[in-house]
Every structure is written in C-alpha cells, then in structure tokens.
Write a protein that holds these residues in place. Structure first.
Motif, mmCIF file in Angstrom:
data_model
loop_
_atom_site.group_PDB
_atom_site.id
_atom_site.type_symbol
_atom_site.label_atom_id
_atom_site.label_comp_id
_atom_site.label_asym_id
_atom_site.label_seq_id
_atom_site.Cartn_x
_atom_site.Cartn_y
_atom_site.Cartn_z
ATOM 1 N N GLN A 21 0.828 -1.200 0.000
ATOM 2 C CA GLN A 21 0.000 0.000 0.000
ATOM 3 C C GLN A 21 0.868 1.257 0.000
ATOM 4 O O GLN A 21 0.552 2.242 -0.673
ATOM 5 C CB GLN A 21 -0.938 -0.021 1.205
ATOM 6 N N HIS A 127 -9.675 -5.030 2.189
ATOM 7 C CA HIS A 127 -10.936 -4.998 1.450
ATOM 8 C C HIS A 127 -11.850 -6.113 1.956
ATOM 9 O O HIS A 127 -11.442 -7.274 2.036
ATOM 10 C CB HIS A 127 -10.695 -5.165 -0.048
ATOM 11 N N SER A 130 -12.678 -9.723 -0.440
ATOM 12 C CA SER A 130 -11.409 -10.263 -0.932
ATOM 13 C C SER A 130 -11.124 -11.575 -0.236
ATOM 14 O O SER A 130 -11.797 -11.956 0.734
ATOM 15 C CB SER A 130 -10.263 -9.275 -0.651
ATOM 16 N N MET A 149 -15.959 -0.838 3.454
ATOM 17 C CA MET A 149 -16.092 -0.820 2.000
ATOM 18 C C MET A 149 -15.582 0.518 1.466
ATOM 19 O O MET A 149 -16.063 1.577 1.880
ATOM 20 C CB MET A 149 -17.543 -1.017 1.589
ATOM 21 N N PRO A 150 -14.616 0.514 0.553
ATOM 22 C CA PRO A 150 -14.123 1.785 0.001
ATOM 23 C C PRO A 150 -15.221 2.613 -0.652
ATOM 24 O O PRO A 150 -15.195 3.847 -0.563
ATOM 25 C CB PRO A 150 -13.078 1.336 -1.023
ATOM 26 N N ARG A 169 -7.412 -1.312 -5.718
ATOM 27 C CA ARG A 169 -7.107 -2.549 -4.995
ATOM 28 C C ARG A 169 -5.601 -2.784 -5.029
ATOM 29 O O ARG A 169 -4.935 -2.535 -6.039
ATOM 30 C CB ARG A 169 -7.846 -3.723 -5.631
ATOM 31 N N TYR A 192 -6.769 -2.034 -0.104
ATOM 32 C CA TYR A 192 -7.157 -0.923 -0.973
ATOM 33 C C TYR A 192 -6.476 0.346 -0.495
ATOM 34 O O TYR A 192 -6.041 0.471 0.658
ATOM 35 C CB TYR A 192 -8.676 -0.714 -0.982
#
Length: 231
Positions: A21, A127, A130, A149-150, A169, A192
């Motif tokens: 990330q 996420h 996933s 949740m994004p 992602r 994410y």
C-alpha cells in the motif's frame, strides 16, 4: 497455529500488505506540500512516509482498541473528537485505523474536519470483498475490528466536502502468498488505497453598492460622460 489476538497488524501478511500500500501511495503523496501532516495508524512502530514538501508530522496510534486511547505524539480518547483545530493539516493519512476505531464514520468525519481546504486525505485498509476477509475475521475473532467498504467511505467523504480522486485494490490475492506480485496494485488484491481531496472554499465576490457623486454645475466632465449619470 496463529494466535488470534490484537497484534494482527504485526503479522507477516499484513506487513507485506502495508508495504505494498505504501508503494502505491508514495508517488501520489510526493506531490503533497504544506507545513503539517497527520498519521493515524494501528501499530506503535508505524512511521510516516518521507515526503520532501511536507514540514512536520503528528503521529497517533490506536494500538489497542479495548484501551480506546490514541498513543504517540499525544494521548487522546478514541471516542472523542480529534484534539486539533479545524483545517490544521495539509495531509491526513489513515492506515487501517478505521478497522479498529470505535466509530469509523465519526473518525472519518473528524479527519475531514482537521484537513485543510485543498489538502489530501489518504486511506488504506483490508478490502471486505477479498480473499483476505475470512483470514482477517478468524484472526480477530472476539475483537472490535470492522472492515470498511471503500465505496461507502467515498460516499461519506463526498458528504463531508471531499472529492475522491483514486480508489485502487492493492496486494496479493491471499494472505498466505509470499511470492511478491509483479505490481503492488492488483484488481483482486486484499487491500485498498483511497485518495481524496478537500474542496477549497468558494470566495463570494462582494457586490459593490454604487454611491451617487455630486458634480458641481460648472465642472468639466471626462469625454463621453453624461451629466445625467453623475447627478
């Protein structure tokens, strides 16, 4: 057997995910500039990225969700507003902290409040849709963790006056995979990153009120001016 404890963020899979990330975020954050930035994380050894155009960082960690207090550069209750004035930071970075916060929506609203107009808010997390989700819930069973949740986070940010610039992602498909991916970003990655920018305040122009000017009867007017418009 893995121990199901609150130290999940120190596990090898999540450390790899955090690294991936960071690889995705860093080029975007390199363009941020200002005098103050804020990092909210979940690990006591979490350090902010080196960004040459940002002056100084304030770092807070919510290591133990049961304790309910931020540690780091200062101590504060996690269920209370952040101890900063409005518009204090040009960059706010939230690393997985929404997963352990008492109220993710309240913390997100606070992060938006302390973000300066034109500043950047960056989020990372696991996420919920996933291959990592079952492993995550098994490791944190009985602990106050919640995957976000994004898409929902983006909606909340828009309500707070931010514009979402990127949602991506990141990471391996499964936490047990040790082979590094060719690219940190992956369509089915377990994590994410989300980047949003706070809208600048609109400047409302003042409406000038015309003031009548009295012109003496024998005075000379500029060429093209009408005496009736000045009287």
């Amino acid at each position: 057997m893995h121990q199901r404890d609150n130290d999940i963020y120190a596990s090898a899979p999540l450390r790899r995910l955090l690294d991936e990330q960071t690889r995705v975020l860093t080029p975007e954050l390199q363009r941020c500039f200002g005098t103050h930035a804020l990092l909210l994380g979940v690990s006591a050894d979490d350090v902010p990225p080196a960004l040459p155009m940002l002056g100084s960082w304030t770092t807070l960690h919510l290591v133990d969700a049961h304790d309910g207090r931020y540690r780091g550069d200062l101590r504060a209750a996690a269920d209370e507003p952040l101890p900063f004035v409005d518009d204090a930071f040009e960059l706010v970075l939230l690393r997985h902290v929404l997963e352990v916060a008492p109220s993710a929506s309240a913390l997100l609203a606070e992060a938006s409040r302390v973000l300066a107009p034109g500043g950047v808010l960056a989020l990372t997390g696991v996420h919920p849709l996933s291959g990592w989700a079952p492993w995550f819930f098994w490791r944190t069973r009985g602990r106050p963790h919640a995957l976000q949740m994004p898409l929902r986070l983006g909606q909340l940010l828009q309500q707070d006056g931010l514009e979402v610039e990127q949602v991506q992602r990141v990471g391996r498909l499964w936490p047990g995979l040790t082979q590094p991916p060719a690219m940190a970003a992956h369509l089915l990655g377990g994590g994410y990153v989300l980047i949003a920018r706070k809208r600048r305040r609109m400047v409302t122009p003042l409406r000038l009120k015309p003031v009548p000017v009295r012109v003496p009867p024998n005075s000379q007017l500029s060429p093209g001016a009408r005496r009736s418009s000045a009287l």
